[in-house]
Design an enzyme around this catalytic site. Structure first.
Site, PDB file in Angstrom:
ATOM      1  N   ALA A   1     -34.569  -3.628   6.262  1.00 54.36           N
ATOM      2  CA  ALA A   1     -34.992  -3.543   7.660  1.00 54.36           C
ATOM      3  C   ALA A   1     -34.076  -2.699   8.537  1.00 54.36           C
ATOM      4  O   ALA A   1     -34.270  -2.641   9.750  1.00 54.36           O
ATOM      5  CB  ALA A   1     -35.089  -4.949   8.240  1.00 54.36           C
ATOM      6  N   ALA A   2     -33.090  -2.039   7.940  1.00 55.87           N
ATOM      7  CA  ALA A   2     -32.102  -1.316   8.747  1.00 55.87           C
ATOM      8  C   ALA A   2     -32.748  -0.246   9.622  1.00 55.87           C
ATOM      9  O   ALA A   2     -32.438  -0.120  10.812  1.00 55.87           O
ATOM     10  CB  ALA A   2     -31.045  -0.703   7.836  1.00 55.87           C
ATOM     11  N   GLY A   3     -33.653   0.535   9.040  1.00 54.70           N
ATOM     12  CA  GLY A   3     -34.302   1.593   9.812  1.00 54.70           C
ATOM     13  C   GLY A   3     -35.165   1.050  10.932  1.00 54.70           C
ATOM     14  O   GLY A   3     -35.215   1.615  12.029  1.00 54.70           O
ATOM     15  N   ASP A   4     -35.861  -0.055  10.679  1.00 53.34           N
ATOM     16  CA  ASP A   4     -36.704  -0.658  11.708  1.00 53.34           C
ATOM     17  C   ASP A   4     -35.858  -1.173  12.868  1.00 53.34           C
ATOM     18  O   ASP A   4     -36.211  -0.999  14.036  1.00 53.34           O
ATOM     19  CB  ASP A   4     -37.532  -1.797  11.113  1.00 53.34           C
ATOM     20  CG  ASP A   4     -38.493  -1.313  10.040  1.00 53.34           C
ATOM     21  OD1 ASP A   4     -38.954  -0.157  10.135  1.00 53.34           O
ATOM     22  OD2 ASP A   4     -38.777  -2.086   9.108  1.00 53.34           O
TER      23      ASP A   4
END
Length: 318
Positions: free
Chosen positions: A252-255
């Protein structure tokens, strides 16, 4: 602080997360260490991440008329995201993602898009009033590209600013983006869009310059453990240093990064301040397993910054 009004047009999936030691070889069977099921999809994740960071969020998407769709809508309600324009599609399953998380925290994802690919421009035309009452539009590429293009057209017609997260990686006509818009590829997506193999920071800067030739929008390339590089001025760029955290899962880092960026800008923060907020949000998301379970609340970022500082950056001049 003013709560920004953010419109998200994008995907909604149910994530099937399998924690494994490693990926099996061809013909090999391995036991999964742990299985769990969570709401996901880039659009869905980013909508919830924006809500947790203080945004007033409305979601436009499509689910199937099945139990997974019901669960996703209930989850949006619990996360204070307006889902009145998440449409139902008969005889098509809700989007599914199968996420394999290896022992080192790296992940591999297979997606069965289902109802996400049934979202249409006709559906979008029913939501134009949402565009007119929003401060920012957040987009990804997990729904039909013609829907993404039409959303950009509608936003430009009314002067609404856009962040496009071009994921998953695929060719896209960046030329339709404007000078106030922002595009946020990760390393691999930037390589696909620019044709530049990114191994060091200077490669990312070269990729931004090549993308500048295609469209005037602002660019941010997230580079995982190398940090991120962003547009700044004509011959200078911002290099965001990576935050030092114990990485458990990068799903979920990019989100979280995109949510931090859109909320920060919509709140009126300066470009660098919004980038630092995004960088911290993305780093915190890496410390937990799963997608939405890892998305930070504003209080999480405040605690992180209080303990570790807001992060470091430098201006890189050519």
């Amino acid at each position: 602080m003013v709560k920004p009004r953010i419109l998200v047009v994008g995907s909604m999936n149910m994530d099937m997360v399998l924690e494994i030691e490693r990926m099996p070889a061809a013909g090999e069977n391995l036991f999964v260490r742990k299985f769990s099921m969570h709401p996901g999809g880039k659009g869905n994740n980013q909508a919830i991440a924006c809500s947790r960071l203080g945004g007033i969020v409305r979601m436009v998407g499509k689910v199937g008329n099945d139990d997974f769709g019901e669960r996703l809508l209930l989850n949006l309600e619990q996360e204070n995201v307006d889902y009145c324009f998440v449409f139902r599609e008969e005889l098509v399953h809700t989007g599914l993602a199968f996420i394999f998380v290896e022992e080192n925290g790296e992940n591999r994802i297979l997606v069965a898009p289902g109802a996400n690919m049934a979202l249409s421009c006709e559906d979008l035309e029913r939501t134009t009033h949402l565009f007119k009452s929003s401060d920012f539009l957040l987009l990804q590429l997990e729904v039909p590209l013609e829907v993404v293009k039409r959303a950009i057209e509608i936003a430009h017609e009314i002067g609404l600013r856009i962040i496009l997260n071009p994921a998953p990686a695929q060719p896209f006509p960046l030329e339709i983006l404007g000078p106030r818009d922002i595009i946020t590829p990760n390393k691999y997506e930037a390589e696909v869009l620019s044709g530049v193999k990114i191994e060091v920071i200077q490669d990312a800067i070269r990729a931004i310059k090549l993308l500048d030739e295609r469209c005037p929008s602002w660019k941010v390339i997230t580079l995982g453990e190398m940090g991120a590089v962003a547009s700044y001025q004509k011959d200078s760029f911002i290099y965001l240093h990576p935050r030092k955290v114990e990485v458990k899962d990068t799903t979920a880092a990019g989100d979280a990064f995109n949510a931090g960026l859109v909320v920060g800008i919509a709140q009126g923060k300066e470009w660098i301040e919004a980038l630092l907020l995004a960088n911290n949000a993305g780093a915190i998301a890496c410390t937990k397993i799963g997608a939405q379970s890892a998305l930070p609340y504003l209080r999480d970022i405040e605690r992180f910054v209080s303990k570790n500082g807001r992060g470091e950056f430098e201006i890189v001049n050519l």
